[in-house]
Design a protein around this motif. Structure first.
Motif, short mmCIF file in Angstrom:
data_model
loop_
_atom_site.label_atom_id
_atom_site.label_comp_id
_atom_site.label_asym_id
_atom_site.label_seq_id
_atom_site.Cartn_x
_atom_site.Cartn_y
_atom_site.Cartn_z
N GLY A 40 22.12 17.43 37.18
CA GLY A 40 21.46 16.24 36.74
C GLY A 40 19.98 16.24 37.33
N LYS A 41 19.82 16.53 38.39
CA LYS A 41 18.57 16.51 39.11
C LYS A 41 17.52 17.55 38.43
CE LYS A 41 16.17 18.20 43.25
NZ LYS A 41 16.16 18.91 44.38
N GLN A 42 18.21 18.54 38.24
CA GLN A 42 17.55 19.51 37.29
C GLN A 42 16.96 19.31 35.96
OE1 GLN A 42 16.41 22.22 39.56
NE2 GLN A 42 14.84 22.37 37.60
N ILE A 43 17.98 18.64 35.26
CA ILE A 43 17.59 18.07 34.05
C ILE A 43 16.40 17.19 34.01
CG2 ILE A 43 18.44 16.69 32.14
CD1 ILE A 43 21.38 18.06 32.54
N ILE A 44 16.56 16.18 34.86
CA ILE A 44 15.51 15.20 35.20
C ILE A 44 14.01 15.81 35.36
CG2 ILE A 44 14.35 13.35 36.29
CD1 ILE A 44 17.35 12.29 36.75
N LEU A 45 14.17 16.83 36.28
CA LEU A 45 12.95 17.66 36.63
C LEU A 45 12.33 18.49 35.61
CD1 LEU A 45 13.76 18.79 40.30
CD2 LEU A 45 12.05 16.89 39.73
N ASP A 46 13.12 19.37 34.91
CA ASP A 46 12.50 20.22 33.88
C ASP A 46 12.05 19.15 32.51
OD1 ASP A 46 13.37 22.26 35.29
OD2 ASP A 46 15.40 22.51 34.09
N ARG A 47 12.80 18.12 32.29
CA ARG A 47 12.46 17.33 31.05
C ARG A 47 11.13 16.58 31.62
NH1 ARG A 47 14.15 12.32 31.45
NH2 ARG A 47 16.40 12.82 31.70
N THR A 48 10.72 16.11 32.90
CA THR A 48 9.65 15.53 33.33
C THR A 48 8.38 16.33 33.40
OG1 THR A 48 10.90 14.11 34.48
CG2 THR A 48 8.64 14.16 34.98
N LYS A 49 8.60 17.70 33.75
CA LYS A 49 7.65 18.60 33.64
C LYS A 49 7.01 19.01 32.17
CE LYS A 49 7.20 23.53 35.32
NZ LYS A 49 7.83 24.66 35.96
N MET A 91 12.73 14.19 45.21
CA MET A 91 14.06 13.93 44.63
C MET A 91 15.04 14.75 45.04
SD MET A 91 14.95 13.84 40.47
CE MET A 91 13.39 13.33 40.03
N GLN A 92 16.26 14.13 45.40
CA GLN A 92 17.29 14.80 46.00
C GLN A 92 18.58 14.44 45.22
OE1 GLN A 92 16.75 16.88 48.57
NE2 GLN A 92 14.56 16.49 48.29
N SER A 93 19.54 15.18 45.35
CA SER A 93 20.76 15.08 44.81
C SER A 93 21.99 15.17 46.18
CB SER A 93 21.36 16.05 43.88
OG SER A 93 22.54 16.14 43.31
#
Length: 144
Positions: A40-49, A91-93
């Motif tokens: 979930g964290k990676q999805i947010i980071l990738d999309r934001t990038k 951002m952490q998970s």
């Protein structure tokens, strides 16, 4: 914001499941929850990038902020919420318990920035397609 997954299991006869099998299932759920939170964290980071929020591309920066970025020699497009990197880097998970994982900011200043940015350019959450991806990933992890 936290990411929580509800799990309902209703085996026909619990007496047939050995204690060891119950522990294995519990460990599998725990591991799957933690890994799903990380995804979930990676999805947010990738999309934001790539300049996308939860449902659409980010709206452009204000002209004043574009001028600041220009003075600093930083690009103003795409809007990716990445000026210093401090906010997104914090951002952490983490796994909260056997039923939930949490995605959060470990720096109070970054959390404040994220809340401000999320009001103007929603990025901290998941759209239905991403929720389905997380659900599918969780089920796969349970099958390991």
């Amino acid at each position: 914001m936290s990411l929580g997954l509800r799990i309902n299991t209703k085996p026909k006869d619990l007496t047939k499941i050995t204690k060891q099998a119950q522990r294995d299932i519990s460990r599998g759920i725990t591991r799957a929850i933690g890994r799903t939170g990380t995804l979930g964290k990676q999805i947010i980071l990738d999309r934001t990038k790539v300049g996308k929020g939860i449902d659409s591309a980010f709206k452009p920066y204000t002209p004043e902020y574009m001028a600041v970025l220009s003075e600093q020699g930083k690009p103003d497009s795409p809007v990716d919420l990445f000026n210093t990197g401090q906010m997104l880097r914090s951002m952490q998970s983490k796994q909260l318990n056997s039923r939930a994982a949490q995605i959060y900011f470990d720096n109070p200043l970054a959390a404040k920035k994220a809340a401000f940015n999320n009001d103007t350019r929603p990025f901290f959450g998941f759209n239905p397609k991403e929720e389905q991806r997380l659900s599918t990933y969780f089920r796969k992890e349970m099958g390991r």
